[in-house]
Write a protein that holds these residues in place. Structure first.
Motif, PDB file in Angstrom:
ATOM      1  N   THR A 160       0.807  -1.589   0.359  1.00  0.00           N
ATOM      2  CA  THR A 160       0.201  -0.349   0.149  1.00  0.00           C
ATOM      3  C   THR A 160       0.835   1.497  -0.028  1.00  0.00           C
ATOM      4  O   THR A 160       0.551   2.379  -1.219  1.00  0.00           O
ATOM      5  CB  THR A 160      -0.834   0.025   1.247  1.00  0.00           C
ATOM      6  N   PRO A 161       1.641   1.431   1.009  1.00  0.00           N
ATOM      7  CA  PRO A 161       2.238   2.431   0.537  1.00  0.00           C
ATOM      8  C   PRO A 161       3.320   2.934  -0.613  1.00  0.00           C
ATOM      9  O   PRO A 161       3.587   4.046  -1.130  1.00  0.00           O
ATOM     10  CB  PRO A 161       3.906   2.413   1.651  1.00  0.00           C
ATOM     11  N   ASP A 164      -0.014   4.389  -2.569  1.00  0.00           N
ATOM     12  CA  ASP A 164       0.384   6.018  -2.175  1.00  0.00           C
ATOM     13  C   ASP A 164       1.255   6.783  -3.221  1.00  0.00           C
ATOM     14  O   ASP A 164       1.081   7.520  -3.332  1.00  0.00           O
ATOM     15  CB  ASP A 164       0.312   6.095  -1.086  1.00  0.00           C
ATOM     16  N   HIS A 178      -3.393   6.881 -11.151  1.00  0.00           N
ATOM     17  CA  HIS A 178      -2.568   6.985  -9.922  1.00  0.00           C
ATOM     18  C   HIS A 178      -2.813   5.434  -9.784  1.00  0.00           C
ATOM     19  O   HIS A 178      -1.929   5.569  -8.667  1.00  0.00           O
ATOM     20  CB  HIS A 178      -2.387   8.101  -9.579  1.00  0.00           C
ATOM     21  N   ARG A 179      -3.490   5.041 -10.407  1.00  0.00           N
ATOM     22  CA  ARG A 179      -3.705   3.856  -9.871  1.00  0.00           C
ATOM     23  C   ARG A 179      -3.298   2.317 -10.430  1.00  0.00           C
ATOM     24  O   ARG A 179      -4.420   2.409 -12.635  1.00  0.00           O
ATOM     25  CB  ARG A 179      -5.297   3.548  -9.607  1.00  0.00           C
ATOM     26  N   CYS A 201      -9.801  -0.223  -3.659  1.00  0.00           N
ATOM     27  CA  CYS A 201      -8.815   0.452  -4.382  1.00  0.00           C
ATOM     28  C   CYS A 201      -9.564   0.200  -5.939  1.00  0.00           C
ATOM     29  O   CYS A 201      -8.755   1.013  -6.450  1.00  0.00           O
ATOM     30  CB  CYS A 201      -7.495   0.760  -4.389  1.00  0.00           C
TER      31      CYS A 201
END
Length: 269
Positions: A160-161, A164, A178-179, A201
């Protein structure tokens, strides 16, 4: 003096991102500061050759190794390297060279010689001080985000970091991207908790299952992250964590990612 260490296309993208210099004194101005491009030559020289900063050849780079280290420190603290990486990712997307529908993630151990930040006992090297590079790439192996941790950190803790850290990539009309659409990973990421996080997400997890025989076919897409690690570690300074300050090693890592993105732009023409 050769400019092969800092070609024009790299310098043209980096120069607008550099922080302004402090004003000089009028009565006693002192020695003129070294040229920024020369300092970048020194940084890239260390990144490629893995020499100590005091051994940077001033006759080739145009500045001393101490000056190059100080500029690396200042530019890292100013956040220059992530912005440069974001600029190049936007250019890749504009050129249609970025495919984030399928992305891959992985981690790679590197030897650490300093017991500073982001160094921990390695589980694969008899508990010697070690560090880890964590990387997420697109379908073509273009680095999207990178991080640095101690060698004792599990790969899945950086899932997850890293997501992000992916910037909002512009370059085309519409909302920034961004995903990833799907995320490929090996068995080290096989935890249902993180699968649920990815689904939340809007990302489809493509993670190999532990205890299942090889041959799932995920490696046909996931291998690009291993190739990008090989390209990163062609920069000899990144093979071992020498810097006591972890942010400086991360800055060199981000600069190497930017150079890889720039190489992809060049080969597209």
């Amino acid at each position: 003096m050769s400019d092969d260490l800092v070609p024009d296309d790299l310098w043209e993208r980096l120069a607008p991102l550099l922080p302004p210099r402090p004003p000089r004194r009028h009565r006693y101005p002192g020695r003129l500061p070294a040229d920024d491009r020369a300092a970048l030559r020194g940084i890239v020289y260390v990144l490629r050759k893995n020499v100590s900063w005091r051994d940077v050849p001033a006759e080739r780079t145009g500045c001393s190794g101490v000056t190059a280290w100080r500029r690396l420190r200042d530019w890292t603290e100013a956040g220059v390297w992530p912005r440069l990486h974001e600029v190049l990712l936007a250019e890749l997307r504009k050129a249609g060279l970025l495919d984030m529908d399928d992305c891959a993630i992985d981690g790679s151990h590197i030897r650490g010689v300093e017991r500073g930040a982001h160094a921990g006992p390695s589980p694969v090297d008899r508990a010697r001080p070690d560090s880890k590079h964590h990387l997420i790439v697109d379908r073509h192996g273009t680095p999207l985000a990178v991080s640095l941790t101690g060698g004792n950190r599990h790969d899945v803790t950086q899932l997850t970091p890293l997501l992000d850290l992916i910037p909002r990539i512009r370059g085309v009309r519409g909302r920034p991207r961004h995903r990833p659409g799907r995320l490929f990973a090996d068995r080290g990421y096989d935890y249902d908790k993180y699968r649920r996080i990815l689904w939340a997400c809007g990302i489809t997890p493509m993670i190999a299952r532990r205890g299942v025989p090889h041959g799932s076919g995920l490696g046909k897409t996931r291998w690009v992250v291993e190739r990008t690690f090989a390209r990163l570690h062609q920069f000899k300074r990144l093979r071992t964590h020498y810097e006591i300050r972890a942010d400086l090693h991360l800055g060199l890592l981000q600069l190497a990612c930017s150079i890889i993105c720039l190489r992809r732009l060049r080969t597209s023409f």
